[in-house]
Design an enzyme around this catalytic site. Sequence first.
Site, short mmCIF file in Angstrom:
data_model
loop_
_atom_site.label_atom_id
_atom_site.label_comp_id
_atom_site.label_asym_id
_atom_site.label_seq_id
_atom_site.Cartn_x
_atom_site.Cartn_y
_atom_site.Cartn_z
N VAL A 66 -64.70 -32.24 -88.06
CA VAL A 66 -65.10 -33.07 -89.19
C VAL A 66 -64.35 -34.40 -89.17
CG1 VAL A 66 -63.41 -32.02 -90.77
CG2 VAL A 66 -65.45 -33.10 -91.70
N CYS A 67 -65.07 -35.47 -89.54
CA CYS A 67 -64.45 -36.79 -89.71
C CYS A 67 -65.00 -37.37 -91.01
CB CYS A 67 -64.70 -37.68 -88.49
SG CYS A 67 -66.43 -38.12 -88.24
N HIS A 68 -65.07 -38.70 -91.12
CA HIS A 68 -65.53 -39.32 -92.36
C HIS A 68 -67.05 -39.22 -92.51
CE1 HIS A 68 -65.45 -43.09 -95.17
NE2 HIS A 68 -65.75 -42.00 -95.81
#
Length: 109
Positions: A66-68
């Site tokens: 997961v990232c932004h």
Amino acid sequence: MSKSLEYEIQPEEVKPLLGTEGVVLVDVREPWERDTAKIEDTLFIPMGDIPARIQELDPDDHVIVVCHHGVRSLSVAAWLRQQGYEKAQSMAGGIDRWSRFIDPKVPLY
């Protein structure tokens, strides 16, 4: 032989997997981003540190990155697949989509 997993997984599919044995949520954002908003019980390894810290991940686990917004995590998931992590996936839309549709207590930024 099982059908290979898609490169992306929707946040709605991730939520019921959290806390399941063999499932690891890896946050690849920068420290300031994690300080702003985070999903509980995630392993925090900034994207640039992944190659040096890959041994912290088990290739047999379902690794969800997961990232932004889902761009960096897709890149990391693809790289992990090249390293033999066949169940690596990116959470589509990142923590932004998680905040909007799963847990509104996680701040948007």
